[in-house]
Write an enzyme that holds these catalytic residues in place. Structure first.
Site, PDB file in Angstrom:
ATOM      1  N   SER A   1      -3.436  -0.472  12.604  1.00  0.00           N
ATOM      2  CA  SER A   1      -2.315   0.158  13.323  1.00  0.00           C
ATOM      3  C   SER A   1      -2.702   1.577  13.745  1.00  0.00           C
ATOM      4  O   SER A   1      -2.356   2.039  14.838  1.00  0.00           O
ATOM      5  CB  SER A   1      -1.081   0.239  12.427  1.00  0.00           C
ATOM      6  OG  SER A   1      -0.324  -0.935  12.541  1.00  0.00           O
TER       7      SER A   1
ATOM      8  N   LYS B   1       9.214   3.076   5.949  1.00  0.00           N
ATOM      9  CA  LYS B   1       9.517   1.640   6.011  1.00  0.00           C
ATOM     10  C   LYS B   1      10.900   1.457   6.592  1.00  0.00           C
ATOM     11  O   LYS B   1      11.777   2.315   6.415  1.00  0.00           O
ATOM     12  CB  LYS B   1       9.489   1.033   4.610  1.00  0.00           C
ATOM     13  CG  LYS B   1       9.196  -0.443   4.615  1.00  0.00           C
ATOM     14  CD  LYS B   1       7.705  -0.687   4.799  1.00  0.00           C
ATOM     15  CE  LYS B   1       7.360  -2.137   4.771  1.00  0.00           C
ATOM     16  NZ  LYS B   1       5.880  -2.270   4.742  1.00  0.00           N
TER      17      LYS B   1
ATOM     18  N   LYS C   1      -0.766   4.361   0.223  1.00  0.00           N
ATOM     19  CA  LYS C   1      -1.697   3.461   0.917  1.00  0.00           C
ATOM     20  C   LYS C   1      -2.452   4.215   2.011  1.00  0.00           C
ATOM     21  O   LYS C   1      -3.669   4.127   2.120  1.00  0.00           O
ATOM     22  CB  LYS C   1      -0.868   2.323   1.529  1.00  0.00           C
ATOM     23  CG  LYS C   1      -1.634   1.085   1.851  1.00  0.00           C
ATOM     24  CD  LYS C   1      -0.705   0.017   2.411  1.00  0.00           C
ATOM     25  CE  LYS C   1       0.316  -0.481   1.413  1.00  0.00           C
ATOM     26  NZ  LYS C   1       1.151  -1.565   1.946  1.00  0.00           N
TER      27      LYS C   1
ATOM     28  N   HIS D   1       6.477  13.598   4.460  1.00  0.00           N
ATOM     29  CA  HIS D   1       6.103  14.218   5.744  1.00  0.00           C
ATOM     30  C   HIS D   1       4.896  15.128   5.602  1.00  0.00           C
ATOM     31  O   HIS D   1       4.678  15.991   6.447  1.00  0.00           O
ATOM     32  CB  HIS D   1       7.296  15.016   6.300  1.00  0.00           C
ATOM     33  CG  HIS D   1       8.464  14.148   6.642  1.00  0.00           C
ATOM     34  ND1 HIS D   1       9.669  14.239   5.989  1.00  0.00           N
ATOM     35  CD2 HIS D   1       8.607  13.158   7.547  1.00  0.00           C
ATOM     36  CE1 HIS D   1      10.516  13.345   6.502  1.00  0.00           C
ATOM     37  NE2 HIS D   1       9.891  12.680   7.438  1.00  0.00           N
ATOM     38  N   HIS D   2       4.100  14.942   4.550  1.00  0.00           N
ATOM     39  CA  HIS D   2       2.923  15.816   4.422  1.00  0.00           C
ATOM     40  C   HIS D   2       1.949  15.555   5.555  1.00  0.00           C
ATOM     41  O   HIS D   2       1.100  16.388   5.878  1.00  0.00           O
ATOM     42  CB  HIS D   2       2.235  15.625   3.059  1.00  0.00           C
ATOM     43  CG  HIS D   2       1.521  14.321   2.928  1.00  0.00           C
ATOM     44  ND1 HIS D   2       2.184  13.123   2.850  1.00  0.00           N
ATOM     45  CD2 HIS D   2       0.197  14.018   2.891  1.00  0.00           C
ATOM     46  CE1 HIS D   2       1.293  12.146   2.763  1.00  0.00           C
ATOM     47  NE2 HIS D   2       0.087  12.665   2.784  1.00  0.00           N
ATOM     48  N   ARG D   3       2.034  14.374   6.148  1.00  0.00           N
ATOM     49  CA  ARG D   3       1.320  14.062   7.390  1.00  0.00           C
ATOM     50  C   ARG D   3       2.344  13.419   8.315  1.00  0.00           C
ATOM     51  O   ARG D   3       3.153  12.595   7.879  1.00  0.00           O
ATOM     52  CB  ARG D   3       0.215  13.030   7.164  1.00  0.00           C
ATOM     53  CG  ARG D   3      -0.877  13.456   6.215  1.00  0.00           C
ATOM     54  CD  ARG D   3      -2.143  13.790   6.974  1.00  0.00           C
ATOM     55  NE  ARG D   3      -3.252  14.022   6.059  1.00  0.00           N
ATOM     56  CZ  ARG D   3      -3.448  15.155   5.415  1.00  0.00           C
ATOM     57  NH1 ARG D   3      -2.610  16.160   5.545  1.00  0.00           N
ATOM     58  NH2 ARG D   3      -4.483  15.282   4.619  1.00  0.00           N
TER      59      ARG D   3
ATOM     60  N   LYS E   1       4.582   6.349   8.888  1.00  0.00           N
ATOM     61  CA  LYS E   1       4.198   5.017   9.383  1.00  0.00           C
ATOM     62  C   LYS E   1       4.579   3.951   8.378  1.00  0.00           C
ATOM     63  O   LYS E   1       4.423   4.149   7.170  1.00  0.00           O
ATOM     64  CB  LYS E   1       2.668   5.012   9.562  1.00  0.00           C
ATOM     65  CG  LYS E   1       2.102   3.774  10.169  1.00  0.00           C
ATOM     66  CD  LYS E   1       1.712   4.013  11.627  1.00  0.00           C
ATOM     67  CE  LYS E   1       1.409   2.734  12.382  1.00  0.00           C
ATOM     68  NZ  LYS E   1       2.565   1.850  12.548  1.00  0.00           N
TER      69      LYS E   1
HETATM   70  P1  NAD Z   1       5.696 -13.173   7.047  1.00  0.00           P
HETATM   71  O1  NAD Z   1       7.149 -13.135   7.239  1.00  0.00           O
HETATM   72  O2  NAD Z   1       4.813 -13.381   8.208  1.00  0.00           O
HETATM   73  O3  NAD Z   1       5.308 -14.293   5.973  1.00  0.00           O
HETATM   74  C1  NAD Z   1       5.865 -14.391   4.701  1.00  0.00           C
HETATM   75  C2  NAD Z   1       5.672 -15.831   4.277  1.00  0.00           C
HETATM   76  O4  NAD Z   1       6.081 -15.992   2.921  1.00  0.00           O
HETATM   77  C3  NAD Z   1       6.513 -16.795   5.120  1.00  0.00           C
HETATM   78  O5  NAD Z   1       5.656 -17.809   5.593  1.00  0.00           O
HETATM   79  C4  NAD Z   1       7.537 -17.321   4.142  1.00  0.00           C
HETATM   80  O6  NAD Z   1       7.893 -18.650   4.417  1.00  0.00           O
HETATM   81  C5  NAD Z   1       6.782 -17.211   2.832  1.00  0.00           C
HETATM   82  N1  NAD Z   1       7.666 -17.192   1.669  1.00  0.00           N
HETATM   83  C6  NAD Z   1       8.901 -16.671   1.555  1.00  0.00           C
HETATM   84  N2  NAD Z   1       9.374 -16.861   0.332  1.00  0.00           N
HETATM   85  C7  NAD Z   1       8.410 -17.523  -0.354  1.00  0.00           C
HETATM   86  C8  NAD Z   1       8.279 -18.001  -1.668  1.00  0.00           C
HETATM   87  N3  NAD Z   1       9.272 -17.855  -2.545  1.00  0.00           N
HETATM   88  N4  NAD Z   1       7.128 -18.623  -2.022  1.00  0.00           N
HETATM   89  C9  NAD Z   1       6.128 -18.776  -1.149  1.00  0.00           C
HETATM   90  N5  NAD Z   1       6.184 -18.340   0.119  1.00  0.00           N
HETATM   91  C10 NAD Z   1       7.307 -17.730   0.503  1.00  0.00           C
HETATM   92  O7  NAD Z   1       5.332 -11.830   6.264  1.00  0.00           O
HETATM   93  P2  NAD Z   1       3.910 -11.125   6.160  1.00  0.00           P
HETATM   94  O8  NAD Z   1       3.831 -10.135   7.231  1.00  0.00           O
HETATM   95  O9  NAD Z   1       2.847 -12.155   6.008  1.00  0.00           O
HETATM   96  O10 NAD Z   1       4.112 -10.324   4.792  1.00  0.00           O
HETATM   97  C11 NAD Z   1       3.835 -10.899   3.519  1.00  0.00           C
HETATM   98  C12 NAD Z   1       3.683  -9.781   2.518  1.00  0.00           C
HETATM   99  O11 NAD Z   1       2.609  -8.931   2.912  1.00  0.00           O
HETATM  100  C13 NAD Z   1       4.901  -8.855   2.354  1.00  0.00           C
HETATM  101  O12 NAD Z   1       4.992  -8.430   1.022  1.00  0.00           O
HETATM  102  C14 NAD Z   1       4.555  -7.687   3.256  1.00  0.00           C
HETATM  103  O13 NAD Z   1       5.238  -6.504   2.887  1.00  0.00           O
HETATM  104  C15 NAD Z   1       3.068  -7.585   3.008  1.00  0.00           C
HETATM  105  N6  NAD Z   1       2.326  -6.870   4.045  1.00  0.00           N
HETATM  106  C16 NAD Z   1       2.363  -7.277   5.341  1.00  0.00           C
HETATM  107  C17 NAD Z   1       1.639  -6.565   6.297  1.00  0.00           C
HETATM  108  C18 NAD Z   1       1.566  -7.019   7.749  1.00  0.00           C
HETATM  109  O14 NAD Z   1       0.757  -6.438   8.500  1.00  0.00           O
HETATM  110  N7  NAD Z   1       2.322  -7.988   8.191  1.00  0.00           N
HETATM  111  C19 NAD Z   1       0.909  -5.425   5.929  1.00  0.00           C
HETATM  112  C20 NAD Z   1       0.884  -5.045   4.597  1.00  0.00           C
HETATM  113  C21 NAD Z   1       1.597  -5.772   3.666  1.00  0.00           C
END
Ligand code: NAD
Length: 472
Positions: A364, A107, A95, A65-67, A71
């Site tokens: 965001s 989260k 991040k 909660h420093h900011r 999110k």
């Molecule tokens: P998403 O649910 O849209 O997509 C994840 C994809 O990975 C799916 O298509 C799924 O079928 C596939 N998948 C699942 N298991 C798999 C495997 N064993 N091998 C290959 N593919 C597999 O999720 P996303 O939003 O694209 O998030 C993906 C990663 O990015 C996560 O680690 C998430 O925390 C990170 N991330 C997402 C965001 C965002 O804005 N959505 C931001 C920062 C980080």
């Protein structure tokens, strides 16, 4: 032979934290506090589905909660647990600090497989989860602002916003309680693809640093580079599409949970998206080799590997078989600490998750600011910009007695829209942060970009806490 246990995400986070802490002149007790997750809400709530009451286990963790607000995304995944949510919240704190977004990290998650439910069932579950967050003050424009993550997207964010707004009819800024909403529901253009685009900008900036590029034995820029992407969801699919269309890179491999497709001469990403839409899978895409093993994608012969799916994908078991000299971590926590050490020993360069996938939270932040200002970016200045450009064109044409070619004239008179402002702000953020990380790496002689990125984020959080003090 004894079986090796895959470490938890929190253990991996703590390893990286401790490694970076050695480069900081900060009191040990303060570092211990910063490592701790400050608020955790673990709930079990009922939803009536298909004639019976189903119990869902869900979480929200506010790491620092420093900011405020804090999110971070909301994840729908069957095997999610508190340890994972805490680690993801902690990553969010660093991040945000790295990209100078003024939020603490958080989260949330619901332990469910979204593919197992109908849309209206998911809506009821999401809305009930939102009510739980409201009741415990774990959501609000000034408190904690969720966003999409694995298994969720703008549809879920619209339900969360609507539920929150219904419960707070007199709150003027209630739309800012969540980001990643559809554009028509208070969202911002460019948010959906922001994380993938951020990875694209990170890679572009990497190739502007000859000393780093040399360490990979690659050269030039992204044009013609062979890229393999694990995960073809929100992050992976937008990344692959953009880097192919705008940088001329070749996507040679893609994987989803059911398999990998490989084409050494490059895949047409839009055609693969279309193929999946029609058949329900990327497998058997024409002109590509299909491998049933989803993890095979990580070991393909390529220049750049982009894990964009899950955590703990690169482990000591497969790390030595990874061929790509450069890895850009689009997913959160795709590399375990042991695997990280092996990759470094093998001379691989890693652009770490806490920087590489920060594009999502950056945009965001723009959406949150837009919601608070109640006005679209660019609305006030667009026409003035066009008028000024027209005067300049007329002036130059008068002085030179020559007319601008039509395409140039049209481009100059186009004006700046919200999407251009968003992408410009995102690019500036990714470029500036990368340069800061590289400077820290050189100044502190940290062994790699991950440690430098952790030092960068941690230092800013330490400074904030030292300025805040402890009250009462
Ligand atoms: P998403 O649910 O849209 O997509 C994840 C994809 O990975 C799916 O298509 C799924 O079928 C596939 N998948 C699942 N298991 C798999 C495997 N064993 N091998 C290959 N593919 C597999 O999720 P996303 O939003 O694209 O998030 C993906 C990663 O990015 C996560 O680690 C998430 O925390 C990170 N991330 C997402 C965001 C965002 O804005 N959505 C931001 C920062 C980080």
């Amino acid at each position: 032979m004894a079986e090796t246990r895959t470490p938890s995400m929190l253990e991996v986070f703590n390893d990286n934290f401790n490694r970076a802490a050695r480069y900081l002149k900060a009191p040990a007790d303060l570092l211990k506090y910063i490592r701790t997750c400050q608020s955790i809400y673990s709930i079990k709530f009922p939803v009536r589905l298909r004639g019976e009451v189903k119990i869902f286990h869900a979480y929200r963790a506010e790491h620092s909660h420093h900011r405020v607000p804090t999110k971070g995304g909301i994840r729908f995944a069957l095997d999610v647990n508190l340890d994972e949510v805490e680690a993801l919240a902690a990553l969010m704190t660093l991040k945000c600090a790295i990209v100078n977004v003024p939020f603490g990290g958080a989260k949330g998650a619901i332990a469910l497989d979204p593919r197992a439910y109908e849309v209206e069932e998911l809506e009821r579950i999401t809305r009930r989860y939102t009510v739980e967050l409201v009741h415990k003050n774990f959501i609000g424009p000034a408190v904690d602002v969720p966003a999409p993550d694995m298994g969720t997207g703008e549809r879920e964010m619209a339900w969360i916003a609507d539920t929150y707004i219904m419960l707070h009819p007199n709150e003027l800024n209630s739309m800012a309680c969540v980001t990643g909403k559809p554009v028509g529901q208070g969202g911002i253009r460019g948010r959906t693809e922001a994380t993938g685009r951020g990875v694209q900008y990170a890679l572009r900036e990497f190739f502007r640093h000859p000393d780093l590029v040399q360490a990979t034995q690659l050269s030039g820029d992204l044009a013609g580079k062979r890229i393999a992407v694990q995960g073809f969801g929100n992050v992976g699919s937008h990344f692959a599409r953009l880097i192919q269309a705008e940088d001329g890179a070749m996507i040679v491999g893609l994987s989803e949970r059911d398999g990998t497709i490989y084409a050494p001469d490059g895949l047409d990403v839009k055609a693969v998206l279309q193929w999946r839409e029609t058949t329900g899978s990327i497998k058997n895409f024409p002109d590509a080799t299909t491998l049933d093993n989803a993890k095979a994608c990580l070991e393909l012969d390529c220049d750049i590997l982009v894990p964009a799916a899950l955590q703990n994908q690169i482990t000591p078991e497969n790390a030595r078989r990874i061929k790509a000299p450069l890895i850009a971590e689009a997913a959160n926590g795709p590399t375990t600490s042991e695997a990280d050490a092996i990759l470094r020993e093998c001379g691989k360069v890693i652009i770490p998750d806490i920087y590489a996938n920060a594009g999502g939270v950056t945009v965001s932040y723009f959406e949150w600011v837009k919601n608070l200002s109640h006005m679209r970016f660019g609305l006030m200045e667009k026409r003035i910009g066009i008028r000024n450009q027209r005067q300049m064109i007329t002036g130059i044409e008068t002085v030179t007695d020559r007319a601008f070619p039509m395409p140039i004239r049209e481009e100059m008179l186009h004006g700046v829209d919200e999407i251009e402002l968003v992408n410009s702000g995102l690019e500036e953020t990714m470029v500036e942060s990368f340069q800061e990380i590289v400077e820290i790496m050189h100044q502190n002689q940290t062994p790699d970009l991950r440690t430098a990125a952790f030092v960068c984020g941690l230092h800013k959080v330490v400074v904030a806490y030292q300025a805040l003090g402890i009250w009462p």
